[in-house]
Scaffold this active site. Structure first.
Site, short mmCIF file in Angstrom:
data_model
loop_
_atom_site.label_atom_id
_atom_site.label_comp_id
_atom_site.label_asym_id
_atom_site.label_seq_id
_atom_site.Cartn_x
_atom_site.Cartn_y
_atom_site.Cartn_z
N HIS A 17 0.84 -1.21 0.00
CA HIS A 17 0.00 0.00 0.00
C HIS A 17 0.87 1.26 0.00
CE1 HIS A 17 -3.04 -2.76 2.20
NE2 HIS A 17 -3.55 -2.53 1.02
N LYS A 41 -16.32 -7.48 5.97
CA LYS A 41 -15.04 -8.06 6.37
C LYS A 41 -14.94 -8.09 7.89
CE LYS A 41 -11.71 -7.43 2.66
NZ LYS A 41 -10.39 -6.87 2.30
N ARG A 90 -2.18 -5.89 -8.19
CA ARG A 90 -1.01 -6.74 -7.95
C ARG A 90 -0.87 -7.84 -8.98
NH1 ARG A 90 -2.94 -8.48 -2.20
NH2 ARG A 90 -4.85 -8.33 -3.43
N SER A 128 -3.09 -7.97 3.25
CA SER A 128 -3.31 -7.73 4.68
C SER A 128 -3.67 -9.02 5.39
CB SER A 128 -4.42 -6.69 4.87
OG SER A 128 -4.05 -5.48 4.29
N1 COA Z 1 -0.46 -4.02 -1.58
C1 COA Z 1 -0.82 -4.90 -0.66
N2 COA Z 1 -2.09 -5.37 -0.53
C2 COA Z 1 -2.99 -4.91 -1.38
C3 COA Z 1 -2.68 -3.98 -2.38
C4 COA Z 1 -1.35 -3.54 -2.46
N3 COA Z 1 -0.95 -2.66 -3.39
N4 COA Z 1 -3.80 -3.73 -3.07
C5 COA Z 1 -4.76 -4.46 -2.54
N5 COA Z 1 -4.29 -5.18 -1.51
C6 COA Z 1 -5.01 -6.17 -0.70
C7 COA Z 1 -5.44 -5.67 0.63
O1 COA Z 1 -4.42 -5.83 1.57
C8 COA Z 1 -6.62 -6.55 0.90
O2 COA Z 1 -6.15 -7.77 1.38
P1 COA Z 1 -7.06 -8.77 2.24
O3 COA Z 1 -8.30 -9.05 1.46
O4 COA Z 1 -6.15 -9.91 2.38
O5 COA Z 1 -7.37 -8.07 3.54
C9 COA Z 1 -7.21 -6.82 -0.47
O6 COA Z 1 -6.18 -6.53 -1.38
C10 COA Z 1 -8.38 -5.96 -0.78
O7 COA Z 1 -7.96 -4.62 -0.70
P2 COA Z 1 -8.81 -3.41 -0.17
O8 COA Z 1 -8.26 -2.20 -0.79
O9 COA Z 1 -8.88 -3.42 1.30
O10 COA Z 1 -10.15 -3.69 -0.85
P3 COA Z 1 -11.49 -3.98 -0.23
O11 COA Z 1 -12.15 -4.86 -1.20
O12 COA Z 1 -11.45 -4.46 1.16
O13 COA Z 1 -12.11 -2.52 -0.14
C11 COA Z 1 -13.15 -0.54 -1.01
C12 COA Z 1 -12.25 -1.73 -1.26
C13 COA Z 1 -13.20 -0.13 0.45
C14 COA Z 1 -12.54 0.56 -1.81
C15 COA Z 1 -14.55 -0.91 -1.54
O14 COA Z 1 -15.04 -2.06 -0.91
C16 COA Z 1 -15.50 0.24 -1.35
O15 COA Z 1 -15.45 1.20 -2.09
N6 COA Z 1 -16.40 0.13 -0.34
C17 COA Z 1 -17.40 1.18 -0.04
C18 COA Z 1 -18.73 0.83 -0.73
C19 COA Z 1 -18.63 1.21 -2.17
O16 COA Z 1 -18.57 2.37 -2.53
N7 COA Z 1 -18.61 0.20 -3.05
C20 COA Z 1 -18.35 0.48 -4.46
C21 COA Z 1 -19.40 -0.06 -5.33
S1 COA Z 1 -18.96 -1.67 -5.88
#
Ligand code: COA
Length: 156
Positions: A17, A41, A90, A128
């Site tokens: 990140h 989550k 990634r 993560s």
């Molecule tokens: N380096 C390391 N890890 C990375 C990474 C990077 N460059 N990019 C992504 N990841 C990993 C994260 O660590 C996480 O790992 P985990 O699942 O093992 O915990 C995983 O990829 C998902 O990443 P994250 O960015 O936390 O995505 P998410 O799916 O949890 O959340 C949001 C994404 C919060 C942006 C999204 O769910 C959101 O916008 N939520 C609000 C509601 C909304 O507006 N939805 C949109 C309509 S679909």
């Protein structure tokens, strides 16, 4: 001035990140790293603590700041005057998910564009949940996370 939002769970923030944030900070005037409350989550670190950890981890990136939000990312972005959503990719697995989310967000608010940045190969294996798994089992996570995460786990 272009403000970009880098939203995610950051549970915890990783060096992957941080790499994305550094790159985004070179492209955009302001980068807001925003911890999303995600009811789907099971979180391990409270959102307030995740924000504090991020603040400490990005202290040297002048134009980056940390925050949290509930609800839709596009709505939060609009409320912060942001016109860009940053996402990190990634691998091909991330691509499918990210493409769909970018397209949905574009329908929800066409004025806010998603910009994806690619991880360095050596950081693309980090997630993560892998960090949490290693930490829970007493393994060494120091290769994968900024020092503020290590400090947090040492204290709790
Ligand atoms: N380096 C390391 N890890 C990375 C990474 C990077 N460059 N990019 C992504 N990841 C990993 C994260 O660590 C996480 O790992 P985990 O699942 O093992 O915990 C995983 O990829 C998902 O990443 P994250 O960015 O936390 O995505 P998410 O799916 O949890 O959340 C949001 C994404 C919060 C942006 C999204 O769910 C959101 O916008 N939520 C609000 C509601 C909304 O507006 N939805 C949109 C309509 S679909």
């Amino acid at each position: 001035m272009t403000t970009a939002i880098y939203a995610g769970s950051f549970d915890p923030i990783t060096n992957g990140h941080i790499d994305i944030i550094k790159n985004a900070s070179k492209i955009f005037d302001k980068v807001i790293v925003a911890v999303a409350y995600n009811a789907n989550k099971n979180s391990s670190i409270p959102v307030k603590d995740r924000v504090e950890i991020i603040k400490k981890s990005i202290i040297n990136i002048q134009n980056a700041e940390a925050d949290s939000f509930e609800g839709m990312t596009v709505e939060y972005a609009a409320s912060r005057g942001a016109s860009v959503l940053i996402r990190g990719i990634r691998n091909t697995g991330d691509y499918e998910y990210e493409a769909q989310m970018a397209q949905i967000n574009n329908v929800l608010n066409p004025n806010i564009k998603t910009v994806t940045l690619f991880s360095k190969p050596e950081l693309s294996i980090i997630s993560s949940s892998a960090v949490r798994e290693i930490q829970k089992n007493g393994g060494d996570i120091s290769e994968f996370v900024p020092s503020a995460v290590l400090e947090y786990y040492t204290k709790t």
